[in-house]
Scaffold this active site. Sequence first.
Site, PDB file in Angstrom:
ATOM      1  CB  ILE A   1      -8.054  -8.141  17.687  1.00 38.35           C
ATOM      2  CG1 ILE A   1      -8.950  -6.899  17.874  1.00 38.35           C
ATOM      3  CG2 ILE A   1      -8.791  -9.238  16.926  1.00 38.35           C
ATOM      4  CD1 ILE A   1     -10.173  -7.084  18.734  1.00 38.35           C
TER       5      ILE A   1
ATOM      6  CE1 TYR B   1      -0.794  -0.212  14.780  1.00 37.39           C
ATOM      7  CE2 TYR B   1      -1.607   0.171  17.004  1.00 37.39           C
ATOM      8  CZ  TYR B   1      -1.750  -0.420  15.770  1.00 37.39           C
ATOM      9  OH  TYR B   1      -2.841  -1.205  15.496  1.00 37.39           O
TER      10      TYR B   1
ATOM     11  CB  ALA C   1       1.535   9.216  15.806  1.00 35.00           C
ATOM     12  CB  SER C   2       0.028   5.472  12.341  1.00 35.77           C
ATOM     13  OG  SER C   2      -0.338   4.278  13.014  1.00 35.77           O
TER      14      SER C   2
ATOM     15  CB  VAL D   1      -0.997   0.052   1.199  1.00 35.63           C
ATOM     16  CG1 VAL D   1      -2.094  -0.974   1.036  1.00 35.63           C
ATOM     17  CG2 VAL D   1      -0.275  -0.068   2.528  1.00 35.63           C
TER      18      VAL D   1
HETATM   19  P1  NAD Z   1      -1.778  -8.829  10.934  1.00 37.75           P
HETATM   20  O1  NAD Z   1      -0.335  -8.524  11.123  1.00 37.75           O
HETATM   21  O2  NAD Z   1      -2.316 -10.149  11.312  1.00 37.75           O
HETATM   22  O3  NAD Z   1      -2.193  -8.526   9.407  1.00 37.75           O
HETATM   23  C1  NAD Z   1      -1.771  -7.364   8.770  1.00 37.75           C
HETATM   24  C2  NAD Z   1      -2.063  -7.458   7.295  1.00 37.75           C
HETATM   25  O4  NAD Z   1      -1.604  -6.241   6.672  1.00 37.75           O
HETATM   26  C3  NAD Z   1      -1.344  -8.603   6.579  1.00 37.75           C
HETATM   27  O5  NAD Z   1      -2.211  -9.142   5.594  1.00 37.75           O
HETATM   28  C4  NAD Z   1      -0.176  -7.908   5.884  1.00 37.75           C
HETATM   29  O6  NAD Z   1       0.251  -8.555   4.697  1.00 37.75           O
HETATM   30  C5  NAD Z   1      -0.812  -6.575   5.548  1.00 37.75           C
HETATM   31  N1  NAD Z   1       0.174  -5.531   5.305  1.00 37.75           N
HETATM   32  C6  NAD Z   1       1.105  -5.033   6.160  1.00 37.75           C
HETATM   33  N2  NAD Z   1       1.825  -4.084   5.535  1.00 37.75           N
HETATM   34  C7  NAD Z   1       1.329  -3.976   4.284  1.00 37.75           C
HETATM   35  C8  NAD Z   1       1.648  -3.177   3.174  1.00 37.75           C
HETATM   36  N3  NAD Z   1       2.648  -2.284   3.192  1.00 37.75           N
HETATM   37  N4  NAD Z   1       0.928  -3.329   2.023  1.00 37.75           N
HETATM   38  C9  NAD Z   1      -0.087  -4.218   1.977  1.00 37.75           C
HETATM   39  N5  NAD Z   1      -0.428  -5.012   2.996  1.00 37.75           N
HETATM   40  C10 NAD Z   1       0.272  -4.892   4.132  1.00 37.75           C
HETATM   41  O7  NAD Z   1      -2.533  -7.654  11.727  1.00 37.75           O
HETATM   42  P2  NAD Z   1      -4.022  -7.539  12.310  1.00 37.75           P
HETATM   43  O8  NAD Z   1      -3.936  -7.698  13.766  1.00 37.75           O
HETATM   44  O9  NAD Z   1      -4.965  -8.361  11.522  1.00 37.75           O
HETATM   45  O10 NAD Z   1      -4.272  -5.986  12.029  1.00 37.75           O
HETATM   46  C11 NAD Z   1      -5.081  -5.517  10.970  1.00 37.75           C
HETATM   47  C12 NAD Z   1      -5.351  -4.040  11.196  1.00 37.75           C
HETATM   48  O11 NAD Z   1      -6.029  -3.871  12.445  1.00 37.75           O
HETATM   49  C13 NAD Z   1      -4.087  -3.195  11.269  1.00 37.75           C
HETATM   50  O12 NAD Z   1      -4.315  -1.944  10.666  1.00 37.75           O
HETATM   51  C14 NAD Z   1      -3.892  -3.038  12.770  1.00 37.75           C
HETATM   52  O13 NAD Z   1      -3.154  -1.877  13.073  1.00 37.75           O
HETATM   53  C15 NAD Z   1      -5.328  -2.958  13.233  1.00 37.75           C
HETATM   54  N6  NAD Z   1      -5.512  -3.276  14.658  1.00 37.75           N
HETATM   55  C16 NAD Z   1      -5.148  -4.495  15.142  1.00 37.75           C
HETATM   56  C17 NAD Z   1      -5.336  -4.758  16.500  1.00 37.75           C
HETATM   57  C18 NAD Z   1      -4.961  -6.067  17.139  1.00 37.75           C
HETATM   58  O14 NAD Z   1      -4.980  -6.157  18.377  1.00 37.75           O
HETATM   59  N7  NAD Z   1      -4.616  -7.106  16.374  1.00 37.75           N
HETATM   60  C19 NAD Z   1      -5.898  -3.763  17.333  1.00 37.75           C
HETATM   61  C20 NAD Z   1      -6.254  -2.554  16.787  1.00 37.75           C
HETATM   62  C21 NAD Z   1      -6.066  -2.316  15.437  1.00 37.75           C
END
Ligand code: NAD
Length: 240
Positions: free
Chosen positions: A181, A146, A148-149, A55
Amino acid sequence: MNLLKNKVVIITGGTKGIGLATSYKMAEEGAIVYACARNNVSFDNENIHFLHLDVTDAQKCQDVADKVIKEQGKIDALIADAGIINDALINKMTTEMFNEVINVNVTGVFNIIKAVQPYMDEQKNGSIVTISSIVGEYGNIGQINYSASKAALIGMTKSCAKEFARKGQNIRVNCVAPGYILTDMLKNVPQDLLDKFSSQTMLKRLGTPEEIADVLTFLVSDMSSYITGSVIDVNGGMRL
Ligand code: NAD
Protein backbone atom coordinates in the site's frame (compact mmCIF):
# COMPACT_ATOMS: atom_id res chain seq x y z
CA MET A 1 -22.32 9.00 5.03
CA ASN A 2 -23.78 7.43 8.16
CA LEU A 3 -22.40 3.90 8.19
CA LEU A 4 -20.72 4.53 11.58
CA LYS A 5 -23.12 7.11 13.03
CA ASN A 6 -22.14 7.88 16.66
CA LYS A 7 -19.75 4.95 16.89
CA VAL A 8 -16.71 5.65 19.07
CA VAL A 9 -13.54 4.31 17.48
CA ILE A 10 -9.94 4.18 18.72
CA ILE A 11 -7.36 4.00 15.92
CA THR A 12 -3.73 3.41 16.92
CA GLY A 13 -1.39 4.78 14.27
CA GLY A 14 -4.31 6.96 13.18
CA THR A 15 -2.11 9.87 12.13
CA LYS A 16 -0.31 8.54 9.05
CA GLY A 17 -0.81 6.32 6.02
CA ILE A 18 -3.54 3.70 6.38
CA GLY A 19 -4.47 4.91 9.88
CA LEU A 20 -4.83 8.53 8.73
CA ALA A 21 -7.03 7.59 5.77
CA THR A 22 -9.10 5.47 8.17
CA SER A 23 -9.50 8.30 10.69
CA TYR A 24 -10.94 10.57 7.98
CA LYS A 25 -13.07 7.87 6.35
CA MET A 26 -14.64 6.83 9.66
CA ALA A 27 -15.25 10.45 10.73
CA GLU A 28 -16.94 11.06 7.35
CA GLU A 29 -19.16 8.07 8.09
CA GLY A 30 -20.29 9.64 11.37
CA ALA A 31 -17.84 8.11 13.88
CA ILE A 32 -16.16 9.90 16.78
CA VAL A 33 -12.52 8.97 16.21
CA TYR A 34 -9.60 8.92 18.65
CA ALA A 35 -6.45 8.82 16.53
CA CYS A 36 -3.57 7.71 18.74
CA ALA A 37 0.08 7.73 17.72
CA ARG A 38 3.63 8.74 18.53
CA ASN A 39 3.70 11.60 16.02
CA ASN A 40 1.55 14.65 16.76
CA VAL A 41 -0.95 15.72 14.12
CA SER A 42 -3.77 18.24 14.16
CA PHE A 43 -6.91 17.27 12.26
CA ASP A 44 -9.20 19.59 10.32
CA ASN A 45 -12.22 17.54 11.37
CA GLU A 46 -13.89 18.13 14.73
CA ASN A 47 -14.87 14.46 15.03
CA ILE A 48 -11.22 13.33 15.10
CA HIS A 49 -9.39 13.73 18.41
CA PHE A 50 -5.64 13.21 18.62
CA LEU A 51 -4.16 11.38 21.61
CA HIS A 52 -0.43 10.87 22.05
CA LEU A 53 0.34 7.18 22.55
CA ASP A 54 3.22 4.76 22.37
CA VAL A 55 1.52 1.36 22.16
CA THR A 56 4.51 -0.36 23.78
CA ASP A 57 3.53 1.37 27.05
CA ALA A 58 0.72 -0.73 28.57
CA GLN A 59 -0.22 1.92 31.12
CA LYS A 60 -0.56 4.58 28.38
CA CYS A 61 -2.85 2.22 26.44
CA GLN A 62 -4.98 1.85 29.59
CA ASP A 63 -5.02 5.65 30.01
CA VAL A 64 -6.32 6.05 26.44
CA ALA A 65 -9.14 3.52 26.96
CA ASP A 66 -10.08 5.14 30.30
CA LYS A 67 -10.09 8.64 28.76
CA VAL A 68 -12.31 7.61 25.86
CA ILE A 69 -14.77 5.96 28.27
CA LYS A 70 -14.75 9.06 30.48
CA GLU A 71 -15.47 11.33 27.51
CA GLN A 72 -17.82 9.14 25.44
CA GLY A 73 -19.10 6.42 27.80
CA LYS A 74 -18.34 3.59 25.34
CA ILE A 75 -15.80 2.17 22.89
CA ASP A 76 -17.48 0.65 19.86
CA ALA A 77 -14.37 -0.27 17.93
CA LEU A 78 -10.60 -0.52 17.98
CA ILE A 79 -8.39 -0.44 14.90
CA ALA A 80 -4.97 -1.68 16.04
CA ASP A 81 -3.04 -0.20 13.12
CA ALA A 82 0.23 1.08 14.65
CA GLY A 83 3.15 -0.81 13.22
CA ILE A 84 6.77 -0.43 12.13
CA ILE A 85 9.38 -2.10 9.96
CA ASN A 86 13.11 -2.44 10.58
CA ASP A 87 14.37 -4.54 7.68
CA ALA A 88 17.63 -6.43 7.22
CA LEU A 89 18.90 -9.80 6.10
CA ILE A 90 19.46 -12.12 9.05
CA ASN A 91 23.24 -11.54 9.19
CA LYS A 92 22.58 -7.82 9.71
CA MET A 93 19.44 -8.14 11.84
CA THR A 94 20.33 -7.62 15.48
CA THR A 95 18.32 -8.99 18.39
CA GLU A 96 17.35 -5.37 19.16
CA MET A 97 15.93 -4.92 15.63
CA PHE A 98 13.99 -8.16 15.99
CA ASN A 99 12.64 -7.33 19.43
CA GLU A 100 11.75 -3.72 18.56
CA VAL A 101 9.43 -4.83 15.74
CA ILE A 102 7.86 -7.59 17.84
CA ASN A 103 7.41 -5.14 20.70
CA VAL A 104 5.48 -2.54 18.65
CA ASN A 105 3.66 -4.85 16.22
CA VAL A 106 2.70 -7.68 18.58
CA THR A 107 3.01 -6.55 22.21
CA GLY A 108 1.63 -3.12 21.25
CA VAL A 109 -1.47 -4.72 19.75
CA PHE A 110 -1.84 -6.93 22.84
CA ASN A 111 -1.54 -3.85 25.10
CA ILE A 112 -4.28 -1.85 23.39
CA ILE A 113 -6.62 -4.85 23.02
CA LYS A 114 -6.12 -5.68 26.72
CA ALA A 115 -7.04 -2.08 27.61
CA VAL A 116 -10.29 -1.91 25.60
CA GLN A 117 -11.55 -5.49 26.02
CA PRO A 118 -12.95 -5.10 29.59
CA TYR A 119 -15.05 -2.13 28.44
CA MET A 120 -16.33 -4.02 25.38
CA ASP A 121 -17.02 -7.01 27.64
CA GLU A 122 -19.12 -4.80 29.90
CA GLN A 123 -20.97 -3.41 26.86
CA LYS A 124 -21.22 -6.97 25.46
CA ASN A 125 -20.48 -5.35 22.15
CA GLY A 126 -17.55 -4.23 20.04
CA SER A 127 -15.46 -4.67 16.91
CA ILE A 128 -11.68 -5.04 16.95
CA VAL A 129 -9.56 -5.12 13.79
CA THR A 130 -5.85 -5.91 13.63
CA ILE A 131 -3.63 -5.21 10.61
CA SER A 132 -1.47 -8.09 9.45
CA SER A 133 0.23 -8.14 6.05
CA ILE A 134 0.65 -10.30 3.00
CA VAL A 135 4.19 -11.01 4.27
CA GLY A 136 2.73 -12.47 7.47
CA GLU A 137 1.14 -15.11 5.27
CA TYR A 138 3.87 -15.65 2.64
CA GLY A 139 7.11 -14.37 4.28
CA ASN A 140 9.59 -11.93 2.73
CA ILE A 141 13.33 -11.55 2.28
CA GLY A 142 14.76 -9.02 4.78
CA GLN A 143 11.66 -9.05 6.94
CA ILE A 144 12.07 -11.98 9.34
CA ASN A 145 11.08 -9.73 12.25
CA TYR A 146 8.17 -8.02 10.48
CA SER A 147 6.73 -11.19 8.90
CA ALA A 148 6.94 -12.97 12.27
CA SER A 149 5.07 -10.09 13.90
CA LYS A 150 2.36 -10.04 11.25
CA ALA A 151 1.92 -13.84 11.34
CA ALA A 152 1.56 -13.58 15.13
CA LEU A 153 -1.35 -11.16 14.71
CA ILE A 154 -3.33 -13.75 12.77
CA GLY A 155 -3.16 -16.18 15.71
CA MET A 156 -3.84 -13.39 18.19
CA THR A 157 -6.90 -12.25 16.23
CA LYS A 158 -8.41 -15.73 16.02
CA SER A 159 -7.76 -16.40 19.72
CA CYS A 160 -9.33 -13.07 20.72
CA ALA A 161 -12.35 -13.76 18.48
CA LYS A 162 -12.96 -17.06 20.29
CA GLU A 163 -12.21 -15.78 23.79
CA PHE A 164 -14.12 -12.49 23.72
CA ALA A 165 -17.38 -14.00 22.41
CA ARG A 166 -17.31 -17.16 24.48
CA LYS A 167 -20.10 -16.05 26.83
CA GLY A 168 -22.30 -14.80 24.02
CA GLN A 169 -20.92 -11.26 23.89
CA ASN A 170 -21.21 -9.60 20.48
CA ILE A 171 -17.50 -8.77 20.28
CA ARG A 172 -16.08 -9.40 16.82
CA VAL A 173 -12.34 -9.59 16.14
CA ASN A 174 -11.00 -9.63 12.60
CA CYS A 175 -7.75 -9.06 10.77
CA VAL A 176 -7.03 -7.25 7.52
CA ALA A 177 -3.94 -8.37 5.62
CA PRO A 178 -2.97 -5.67 3.11
CA GLY A 179 -0.64 -6.18 0.19
CA TYR A 180 1.68 -3.32 -0.79
CA ILE A 181 0.00 0.00 0.00
CA LEU A 182 1.43 3.37 -1.01
CA THR A 183 2.38 4.95 2.34
CA ASP A 184 5.59 6.19 3.97
CA MET A 185 6.27 2.59 4.97
CA LEU A 186 7.31 1.98 1.35
CA LYS A 187 9.27 5.24 0.97
CA ASN A 188 12.67 3.49 0.98
CA VAL A 189 11.66 0.74 -1.45
CA PRO A 190 13.31 1.29 -4.87
CA GLN A 191 10.97 1.97 -7.80
CA ASP A 192 12.01 -1.19 -9.67
CA LEU A 193 10.94 -3.28 -6.68
CA LEU A 194 7.62 -1.39 -6.44
CA ASP A 195 7.09 -2.13 -10.15
CA LYS A 196 7.79 -5.80 -9.47
CA PHE A 197 5.26 -5.85 -6.63
CA SER A 198 2.67 -4.21 -8.93
CA SER A 199 3.25 -6.84 -11.59
CA GLN A 200 2.72 -9.62 -8.99
CA THR A 201 -0.85 -8.44 -8.36
CA MET A 202 -3.79 -9.48 -10.55
CA LEU A 203 -4.85 -5.82 -10.78
CA LYS A 204 -1.29 -4.75 -11.80
CA ARG A 205 -1.06 -1.89 -9.31
CA LEU A 206 -0.30 -1.12 -5.67
CA GLY A 207 -3.07 -0.26 -3.22
CA THR A 208 -4.04 3.06 -1.65
CA PRO A 209 -4.58 3.74 2.07
CA GLU A 210 -8.20 4.64 1.24
CA GLU A 211 -8.81 1.14 -0.13
CA ILE A 212 -7.77 -0.34 3.24
CA ALA A 213 -9.81 2.31 5.11
CA ASP A 214 -12.93 1.21 3.19
CA VAL A 215 -12.55 -2.40 4.35
CA LEU A 216 -11.83 -1.34 7.94
CA THR A 217 -14.95 0.82 7.88
CA PHE A 218 -17.01 -2.16 6.69
CA LEU A 219 -15.56 -4.33 9.50
CA VAL A 220 -16.49 -1.75 12.14
CA SER A 221 -19.96 -1.19 10.67
CA ASP A 222 -23.01 -3.31 11.41
CA MET A 223 -22.87 -4.48 7.77
CA SER A 224 -20.23 -7.02 8.86
CA SER A 225 -22.24 -8.28 11.86
CA TYR A 226 -21.67 -11.98 11.07
CA ILE A 227 -17.91 -11.74 10.38
CA THR A 228 -15.50 -12.66 13.17
CA GLY A 229 -12.22 -14.55 13.45
CA SER A 230 -11.55 -13.79 9.78
CA VAL A 231 -8.47 -12.66 7.91
CA ILE A 232 -9.39 -10.52 4.92
CA ASP A 233 -6.76 -10.17 2.20
CA VAL A 234 -6.78 -6.75 0.54
CA ASN A 235 -3.94 -7.08 -1.94
CA GLY A 236 -5.17 -6.68 -5.51
CA GLY A 237 -4.90 -10.43 -5.98
CA MET A 238 -1.19 -10.59 -5.12
CA ARG A 239 0.34 -14.05 -4.80
CA LEU A 240 3.96 -14.35 -3.66
P1 NAD B 1 2.94 4.45 8.40
O1 NAD B 1 4.38 4.34 8.76
O2 NAD B 1 2.51 5.39 7.35
O3 NAD B 1 2.08 4.74 9.74
C1 NAD B 1 2.32 4.04 10.91
C2 NAD B 1 1.59 4.68 12.05
O4 NAD B 1 1.87 3.93 13.25
C3 NAD B 1 2.01 6.12 12.35
O5 NAD B 1 0.86 6.87 12.72
C4 NAD B 1 2.93 5.98 13.56
O6 NAD B 1 2.94 7.12 14.40
C5 NAD B 1 2.26 4.82 14.27
N1 NAD B 1 3.16 4.15 15.20
C6 NAD B 1 4.32 3.51 14.94
N2 NAD B 1 4.84 3.03 16.09
C7 NAD B 1 3.99 3.37 17.07
C8 NAD B 1 3.97 3.17 18.46
N3 NAD B 1 4.96 2.53 19.11
N4 NAD B 1 2.93 3.66 19.19
C9 NAD B 1 1.92 4.31 18.57
N5 NAD B 1 1.88 4.54 17.25
C10 NAD B 1 2.91 4.08 16.52
O7 NAD B 1 2.51 2.95 8.05
P2 NAD B 1 1.28 2.36 7.21
O8 NAD B 1 1.81 1.91 5.91
O9 NAD B 1 0.11 3.26 7.27
O10 NAD B 1 1.01 1.04 8.07
C11 NAD B 1 -0.08 0.92 8.97
C12 NAD B 1 -0.21 -0.54 9.36
O11 NAD B 1 -0.46 -1.32 8.19
C13 NAD B 1 1.04 -1.11 10.01
O12 NAD B 1 0.67 -2.02 11.02
C14 NAD B 1 1.69 -1.84 8.85
O13 NAD B 1 2.53 -2.88 9.30
C15 NAD B 1 0.48 -2.34 8.10
N6 NAD B 1 0.73 -2.68 6.70
C16 NAD B 1 1.19 -1.73 5.84
C17 NAD B 1 1.42 -2.08 4.51
C18 NAD B 1 1.94 -1.11 3.48
O14 NAD B 1 2.30 -1.55 2.37
N7 NAD B 1 1.99 0.19 3.76
C19 NAD B 1 1.18 -3.41 4.09
C20 NAD B 1 0.71 -4.33 5.00
C21 NAD B 1 0.48 -3.95 6.31
